[in-house]
Design an enzyme around this catalytic site. Structure first.
Site, mmCIF file in Angstrom:
data_model
loop_
_atom_site.group_PDB
_atom_site.id
_atom_site.type_symbol
_atom_site.label_atom_id
_atom_site.label_comp_id
_atom_site.label_asym_id
_atom_site.label_seq_id
_atom_site.Cartn_x
_atom_site.Cartn_y
_atom_site.Cartn_z
ATOM 1 N N SER A 122 17.050 -8.913 7.198
ATOM 2 C CA SER A 122 16.420 -9.968 7.598
ATOM 3 C C SER A 122 14.881 -9.924 7.355
ATOM 4 O O SER A 122 14.529 -9.746 6.357
ATOM 5 C CB SER A 122 16.752 -10.372 8.945
ATOM 6 O OG SER A 122 15.996 -11.567 9.512
ATOM 7 N N ASP A 162 11.534 -16.039 6.216
ATOM 8 C CA ASP A 162 11.545 -14.640 6.423
ATOM 9 C C ASP A 162 12.502 -13.981 5.223
ATOM 10 O O ASP A 162 12.754 -14.964 4.359
ATOM 11 C CB ASP A 162 12.275 -14.220 7.605
ATOM 12 C CG ASP A 162 13.614 -14.634 7.995
ATOM 13 O OD1 ASP A 162 13.948 -15.598 7.327
ATOM 14 O OD2 ASP A 162 14.095 -14.265 9.196
ATOM 15 N N ASP A 205 15.547 -13.128 4.704
ATOM 16 C CA ASP A 205 16.899 -13.518 4.375
ATOM 17 C C ASP A 205 17.060 -15.154 4.626
ATOM 18 O O ASP A 205 18.236 -15.827 4.180
ATOM 19 C CB ASP A 205 18.059 -12.905 5.175
ATOM 20 C CG ASP A 205 17.945 -13.332 6.792
ATOM 21 O OD1 ASP A 205 16.777 -13.492 7.113
ATOM 22 O OD2 ASP A 205 18.978 -13.048 7.297
ATOM 23 N N ASP A 263 16.737 -17.450 7.156
ATOM 24 C CA ASP A 263 17.261 -18.142 8.472
ATOM 25 C C ASP A 263 16.152 -18.340 9.259
ATOM 26 O O ASP A 263 16.398 -19.133 10.345
ATOM 27 C CB ASP A 263 18.372 -17.381 8.941
ATOM 28 C CG ASP A 263 17.949 -15.876 9.527
ATOM 29 O OD1 ASP A 263 16.904 -15.558 9.511
ATOM 30 O OD2 ASP A 263 18.914 -15.284 10.080
#
Length: 456
Positions: free
Chosen positions: A105, A247, A249, A251
């Site tokens: 992430s 961010d 990734d 999400d």
């Protein structure tokens, strides 16, 4: 590849409350990925599992090891390849299959990890299966009968279907021409975002769209104000209507207004709540307990029901499912959508924001001003060898406090503080909201004084 039993000895520091995450090569290894894949397939007794991975240099190898573990238990792998976390959520939801995403992430380039989902994008966290995987990694999996099949791998490409799904969920008709700046942070938003704007009257200034998991410009963590500076400058330099930051990734979504000021995620949640309640009157909106009281007030003012949740995606999603919520959000910049299997998606939040901004004439700063009513401390990290003990120490001074998640003390509308133990760092996290900055300072000094007294 070593056996499950060899890999399973001892506890795994990378297994956190919500996912698996840690230092690549020491805490997150190919052996851990293999074992987790095998344990995941065994736990769910799944015939097929979706596997995707992000742009970090180690992600492909970890994804291949995870897939090998899945196949070792006889389950087939549907391989999405290089993709964003919310695309994996889409795959899990639309195919009704368990899924895994290899990503850390917003963590630094040195880290990697694994996010797991049940069929329908349901979370796998501590209390919903992750602790069982941890146990299986420790004890080892039972042997399979001789001659048992090994799973296969099939490549799938859901990018077009994902794009169509998100565009179909947002009414972008009547959008006025907009100029936006988007900072993808060298993360997966650089892949998923451009197709979503095709055919729209939106001019985009792109920052750091090249996929590069070494993050050469800044960490892909928009929660840190330092990582928004390039976006803020670009919004002002290009006289843009607003800016978005994703961010690593993809999400999470953060917004900068036309004045170059970061928009509090709580204020953006209030705006999205108003938008959703206009389309679905009387709906339920879930927010984490670190969200500003102003957001819950706005939800009620627009005819909705505000429901509190513990912090963390697993808890927000569970609460949304239990209440049939149409929208959810956290103070950390995660936004969850009822029509998207209660999962979070940075690009979907950005599209909804474009719809809210671009279908009326006011600038973003004016549009969001009604939802910023109180002063806040942000997140204050208090070093602690035992963060849970620090929370318990403060709880002695507040015997009537709310203990839903850490310690929450409410002194009235817009006056509260929360102290929680971090799930990943040796700190207790203090968040304060009050009517003025001076009141925030007074409350911080009061809490720190109480903790110092208790410690002594």
């Amino acid at each position: 590849m070593t056996t499950n039993q060899e890999k399973g000895a001892g506890c795994h520091p990378a297994i956190k409350t919500y996912d698996i995450r840690g230092r690549t090569g020491t805490e997150v290894t190919a052996d851990l990925a293999y074992g987790t894949g095998a344990a995941f397939a065994h736990l769910l007794q799944a015939s097929e599992i979706v596997v995707g991975y992000d742009m970090r240099p180690s992600s492909l190898g970890l994804a291949e090891a995870f897939a090998e573990g899945v196949r070792s238990r006889g389950a087939d792998v549907l391989w999405t390849g290089l993709t964003a976390t919310d695309v994996v959520y889409f795959a899990s939801g639309t195919l009704n299959l368990p899924a895994a995403m290899i990503t850390a992430s917003h963590n630094p380039a040195s880290d990697n990890g694994i996010k797991l989902n049940r069929a329908g994008a349901g979370p796998v966290a501590h209390g919903s299966g992750l602790e069982k995987i941890h146990s299986l990694l420790h004890t080892g999996l039972p042997d399979r009968p001789a001659g048992s099949r090994t799973g296969t791998t099939t490549e799938i490409d859901l990018q077009q279907d994902y794009t169509a799904c998100l565009r179909g969920q947002v009414d972008l008709g009547g959008l006025r021409p907009l100029r936006i700046v988007v900072d993808a942070g060298n993360g997966m938003g650089g892949l998923t975002w451009p197709p979503l704007l095709e055919g729209l009257p939106v001019e985009t200034v792109e920052l750091y769209f090249d996929l590069d998991g070494t993050f050469p410009h800044h960490d892909a963590n928009p929660m840190d104000p330092a990582n928004l500076r390039d976006l803020q400058k670009a919004v002002l330099d290009h006289q843009a209507d607003l800016g978005f930051a994703f961010d690593g990734d993809g999400d999470r979504c953060f917004v900068v207004d036309e004045l170059g000021r970061p928009v509090p995620p709580c204020a953006l949640l209030a705006l999205l709540a108003r938008q959703h309640l206009t389309a679905q009157p009387g709906g339920t909106i879930v927010h984490d307990l670190l969200t500003s009281h102003a957001t819950a007030e706005a939800i009620r003012e627009h005819g909705g029901t505000a429901v509190r949740s513990r912090v963390g995606h697993a808890f927000v999603k569970q609460q949304m499912q239990a209440t049939g919520a149409i929208l959810g959000g956290e103070a950390s910049g995660h936004y969850y959508f009822g029509r998207f299997w209660h999962a979070d998606s940075g690009p979907l939040a950005a599209l909804h924001t474009l719809a809210a901004v671009g279908t009326q004439p006011r600038p973003v700063s004016e549009l969001l001003a009604p939802f910023t009513r109180y002063a806040t401390s942000g997140e204050i990290n208090i070093p602690a060898d035992d963060p849970q003990a620090t929370v318990r120490q403060l709880a002695r001074a507040f015997p009537d406090a709310d203990l839903l998640d850490g310690l929450t003390v409410v002194d009235g509308p817009g006056r509260w503080f929360n102290l929680r133990a971090s799930n990943v760092d040796p700190v207790a996290r203090l968040t304060i909201e009050a009517h003025t900055d001076a009141e925030v300072d007074d409350q911080r000094n009061r809490v720190l004084s109480l903790l110092a007294t208790a410690h002594n």
